[in-house]
Motif scaffolding. Structure first.
Motif, PDB file in Angstrom:
ATOM      1  N   UNK A  49       0.353  -1.138   0.016  1.00 14.76           N
ATOM      2  CA  UNK A  49      -0.202   0.014   0.272  1.00 14.76           C
ATOM      3  C   UNK A  49       1.012   0.745   0.027  1.00 14.76           C
ATOM      4  N   UNK A  50       2.095   0.990   0.765  1.00 20.93           N
ATOM      5  CA  UNK A  50       2.907   2.514   0.544  1.00 20.93           C
ATOM      6  C   UNK A  50       3.187   2.974  -0.622  1.00 20.93           C
ATOM      7  N   UNK A  51       4.253   1.895  -0.955  1.00 17.95           N
ATOM      8  CA  UNK A  51       4.164   1.821  -2.760  1.00 17.95           C
ATOM      9  C   UNK A  51       3.981   2.189  -3.829  1.00 17.95           C
ATOM     10  N   UNK A  52       2.033   1.158  -2.954  1.00 20.03           N
ATOM     11  CA  UNK A  52       1.401   2.122  -4.242  1.00 20.03           C
ATOM     12  C   UNK A  52       1.014   3.423  -4.704  1.00 20.03           C
ATOM     13  N   UNK A  53       0.655   3.837  -2.988  1.00 20.69           N
ATOM     14  CA  UNK A  53       0.311   5.400  -2.570  1.00 20.69           C
ATOM     15  C   UNK A  53       1.819   6.205  -3.573  1.00 20.69           C
ATOM     16  N   UNK A  54       2.608   6.060  -3.724  1.00 19.92           N
ATOM     17  CA  UNK A  54       4.085   6.457  -3.929  1.00 19.92           C
ATOM     18  C   UNK A  54       4.488   6.067  -5.324  1.00 19.92           C
ATOM     19  N   UNK A  55       3.631   5.304  -6.161  1.00 26.47           N
ATOM     20  CA  UNK A  55       3.941   5.389  -7.279  1.00 26.47           C
ATOM     21  C   UNK A  55       2.484   5.928  -8.567  1.00 26.47           C
ATOM     22  N   UNK A  56       1.235   5.746  -7.088  1.00 26.99           N
ATOM     23  CA  UNK A  56      -0.107   7.229  -7.474  1.00 26.99           C
ATOM     24  C   UNK A  56       0.523   8.493  -7.635  1.00 26.99           C
ATOM     25  N   UNK A  57       1.452   8.765  -6.821  1.00 26.22           N
ATOM     26  CA  UNK A  57       2.206   9.724  -6.898  1.00 26.22           C
ATOM     27  C   UNK A  57       3.046  10.223  -8.343  1.00 26.22           C
ATOM     28  N   UNK A  58       3.140   8.882  -9.198  1.00 24.74           N
ATOM     29  CA  UNK A  58       4.224   9.255  -9.999  1.00 24.74           C
ATOM     30  C   UNK A  58       5.533   9.055  -9.980  1.00 24.74           C
ATOM     31  N   UNK A  59       5.751   8.772  -8.835  1.00 26.07           N
ATOM     32  CA  UNK A  59       7.322   8.417  -8.197  1.00 26.07           C
ATOM     33  C   UNK A  59       7.974   6.674  -8.548  1.00 26.07           C
ATOM     34  N   UNK A  60       9.761   6.943  -8.834  1.00 27.32           N
ATOM     35  CA  UNK A  60       9.861   6.485 -10.084  1.00 27.32           C
ATOM     36  C   UNK A  60      10.178   4.538  -9.014  1.00 27.32           C
ATOM     37  N   UNK A  61      10.662   3.632  -9.272  1.00 25.07           N
ATOM     38  CA  UNK A  61      11.865   2.849  -8.619  1.00 25.07           C
ATOM     39  C   UNK A  61      12.563   3.150  -7.181  1.00 25.07           C
ATOM     40  N   UNK A  62      13.639   4.318  -8.093  1.00 28.21           N
ATOM     41  CA  UNK A  62      14.956   4.309  -7.572  1.00 28.21           C
ATOM     42  C   UNK A  62      14.253   5.390  -6.137  1.00 28.21           C
ATOM     43  N   UNK A  63      13.002   6.765  -5.978  1.00 23.03           N
ATOM     44  CA  UNK A  63      12.628   7.081  -4.669  1.00 23.03           C
ATOM     45  C   UNK A  63      11.762   6.485  -4.280  1.00 23.03           C
ATOM     46  N   UNK A  64      11.462   5.411  -4.462  1.00 20.60           N
ATOM     47  CA  UNK A  64      10.872   4.348  -3.795  1.00 20.60           C
ATOM     48  C   UNK A  64      11.455   4.421  -2.543  1.00 20.60           C
ATOM     49  N   UNK A  65      12.471   3.224  -3.615  1.00 22.88           N
ATOM     50  CA  UNK A  65      13.609   2.715  -2.193  1.00 22.88           C
ATOM     51  C   UNK A  65      14.244   3.517  -1.406  1.00 22.88           C
ATOM     52  N   UNK A  66      14.645   4.753  -2.098  1.00 22.88           N
ATOM     53  CA  UNK A  66      14.910   5.563  -1.111  1.00 22.88           C
ATOM     54  C   UNK A  66      14.150   5.642   0.316  1.00 22.88           C
ATOM     55  N   UNK A  67      12.906   6.235  -0.368  1.00 20.74           N
ATOM     56  CA  UNK A  67      11.749   6.685   0.616  1.00 20.74           C
ATOM     57  C   UNK A  67      11.443   5.873   1.154  1.00 20.74           C
ATOM     58  N   UNK A  68      10.991   4.831   1.356  1.00 20.41           N
ATOM     59  CA  UNK A  68      10.824   3.502   2.701  1.00 20.41           C
ATOM     60  C   UNK A  68      11.898   2.971   3.095  1.00 20.41           C
ATOM     61  N   UNK A  69      13.269   3.211   2.453  1.00 12.89           N
ATOM     62  CA  UNK A  69      14.699   2.364   3.132  1.00 12.89           C
ATOM     63  C   UNK A  69      14.364   0.623   2.505  1.00 12.89           C
ATOM     64  N   UNK A  70      14.295   0.530   1.355  1.00 11.75           N
ATOM     65  CA  UNK A  70      14.305  -0.675   0.824  1.00 11.75           C
ATOM     66  C   UNK A  70      15.242  -0.960  -0.280  1.00 11.75           C
ATOM     67  N   UNK A  71      15.671  -2.095  -0.314  1.00 13.62           N
ATOM     68  CA  UNK A  71      16.571  -2.125  -1.670  1.00 13.62           C
ATOM     69  C   UNK A  71      15.602  -1.979  -2.824  1.00 13.62           C
ATOM     70  N   UNK A  72      16.443  -1.674  -4.517  1.00 17.22           N
ATOM     71  CA  UNK A  72      15.444  -1.392  -5.368  1.00 17.22           C
ATOM     72  C   UNK A  72      15.064  -2.647  -5.657  1.00 17.22           C
ATOM     73  N   UNK A  73      15.555  -3.697  -5.468  1.00 15.55           N
ATOM     74  CA  UNK A  73      15.000  -4.975  -5.921  1.00 15.55           C
ATOM     75  C   UNK A  73      13.487  -5.800  -5.037  1.00 15.55           C
TER      76      UNK A  73
END
Length: 504
Positions: free
Chosen positions: A448-472
């Motif tokens: 759900x957290x990833x989904x909300x960031x995707x809905x705001x147009x964020x890319x994989x790198x931004x999501x990884x940094x924002x949620x403190x998780x690896x890109x994979x």
């Protein structure tokens, strides 16, 4: 249209005008359901094998299959409505689609070959039993499809209904051109194929977090649970208008009960054309004119049905044109009903089965009573003058309903305020909508957290940094989200969010 990707039934068809992916397995499965209904109850394929039962009941020459199946439909939907208080989602069980397909298959076979029973009056008993089984099986099938489509949202429900109408019309024409024995046998197999295709997408129902009795609004969602009065009013309104449309359709069918074989054949083919036109009309009114559901019902569907009664009093072929206009309005409303289930279950946090069962109970009861009334009226209308009076009275009643029902006594809790294509840009509501969509599609808290960031147009790198998780890890979450929403890209996901009933 958009790009077509065909290979297997699990491939998707991209419709650029709606900007989301359509599962071909759902389209074909839903189309097979409607094809079964149309061939079994609208065509003459099964009437030639009908034993003479029900004549003594004073229902004129209405087909026993029609009467008995409708009666069981009413009882079946009523029973499912009661059961939905405890079992709020029927589609999560593998047993439900298997039993529904098997019961409908057996019932259709029995009404197809009642003469196989060669002792006594067994043929009539076998035929009646088959008719009853078709009513039970088809009721469960409708509820299952209603739950699946409601998860996808009102917009997708409309698109699937339109595509299924077109595909089902083609299947209908193919089957009715076959010899009688072959047509009936193939029709009997349709429910099995339909339910098999349903199971191919049943995971959508299983993964969805549909309203449950012990669920409360999510913290921070800012939404209040609906009151019992609000839910009751919505149920009453959808049941009331469904009953009226069912009555109107039943009366129109009853008017043709004494028609010649040629007249019935021409009527059936005009009926298919009217179905396609009605489906196309709903696309225009939702995407171009952006009408809300109340205006769609009372300013489009009802006038079409009223026009049908005006023409029905005229000479051939104008009476058939009237039937086609009436059927176009009915199909238009029928698709609205399915879309409303998706809207109401989200807005009011009530299981789909509640709205589906109550509206279909009323609709089938209306058809049953209306067809008997129509058959009686046509037997009394021995001249065009009397028929004109009957038609005028029918139009008058429709106009009264349109006038007073439009001014609903409970507009705030009814369904007329819901717009299928109106966008709401309010940020708090947009976030609540995302949360509701995530819950409905069965996303985990992290997804759900990833989904909300995707809905705001964020890319994989931004999501990884924002949620403190690896890109994979982020890519894995994104792939799971795409799969649950049935899309292949972030843009397709954004388009779906924009067009969803709660966000668009």
């Amino acid at each position: 249209m958009g790009r077509l990707k065909w290979g297997t039934l699990n491939k998707r068809v991209r419709l650029s005008v709606f900007s989301f992916d359509v599962h071909a397995s759902i389209v074909i499965g839903f189309a097979l359901h409607w094809t079964w209904v149309w061939v079994t109850f609208w065509s003459s394929a099964f009437y030639s094998v009908s034993p003479q039962v029900g004549q003594a009941a004073g229902v004129m020459t209405l087909e026993p299959l029609w009467l008995l199946s409708l009666l069981t439909n009413v009882l079946g939907y009523g029973a499912l409505f009661v059961l939905s208080k405890r079992r709020r989602v029927f589609g999560r069980s593998m047993t439900a689609p298997l039993c529904a397909g098997a019961v409908t298959l057996v019932g259709t076979m029995l009404v197809s070959y009642p003469s196989a029973a060669t002792f006594g009056d067994a043929a009539s008993f076998v035929y009646m039993l088959g008719a009853l089984l078709t009513g039970v099986g088809s009721a469960v099938e409708v509820v299952l499809w209603g739950e699946l489509l409601s998860i996808l949202g009102a917009r997708q429900t409309i698109v699937y209904s339109v595509l299924a109408t077109i595909a089902g019309s083609a299947f209908y024409l193919l089957i009715t051109f076959l010899p009688g024995q072959a047509a009936r046998f193939l029709t009997a197999l349709l429910p099995v194929a339909e339910m098999w295709l349903f199971t191919r997408r049943q995971n959508m129902v299983r993964n969805a977090r549909i309203a449950a009795a012990d669920e409360s609004p999510r913290d921070g969602a800012g939404s209040q649970p609906p009151t019992r009065g609000t839910v009751r009013n919505a149920l009453l309104e959808i049941a009331g208008i469904s009953l009226f449309f069912g009555l109107s359709y039943g009366v129109m069918k009853g008017f043709f009960v004494l028609g010649t074989e040629t007249l019935i054949t021409v009527r059936d083919y005009l009926n298919i054309a009217a179905l396609i036109l009605g489906a196309a009309a709903i696309l225009v009114t939702t995407s171009v004119f952006r009408m809300d559901f109340r205006h769609m019902t009372y300013q489009v569907a009802l006038p079409l049905m009223a026009a049908g009664f005006i023409f029905i009093s005229l000479d051939y072929p104008l009476d058939l044109i009237g039937f086609a206009a009436h059927q176009m309005g009915y199909q238009y409303f029928y698709i609205i009903i399915w879309a409303l289930w998706a809207i109401l279950t989200r807005k009011l946090n009530v299981p789909v089965a509640r709205f589906a069962c109550i509206s279909m109970t009323a609709l089938m009861a209306g058809q049953l009573g209306g067809s008997i009334i129509g058959a009686q009226l046509i037997s009394l209308a021995t001249d065009r003058y009397t028929m004109a009076i009957v038609a005028a009275c029918s139009v008058f009643v429709i106009l009264l309903v349109a006038l007073f029902a439009f001014e609903s006594p409970f507009p705030e809790s009814g369904w007329g305020v819901f717009h299928p294509l109106v966008r709401d840009d309010a940020a708090p509501k947009f976030r609540r909508s995302l949360e509701a969509l995530a819950e409905l599609r069965g996303l985990s808290p992290r997804e759900t957290q990833v989904f909300e960031l995707l809905a705001k147009g964020r890319n994989c790198s931004f999501i990884s940094a924002q949620l403190v998780i690896s890109e994979e890890t982020a890519k894995t979450h994104i792939k799971k989200i795409y799969r649950k929403f049935g899309v292949h890209s972030q843009q397709a996901l954004l388009d779906m969010i924009e067009l969803d009933g709660k966000c668009g």
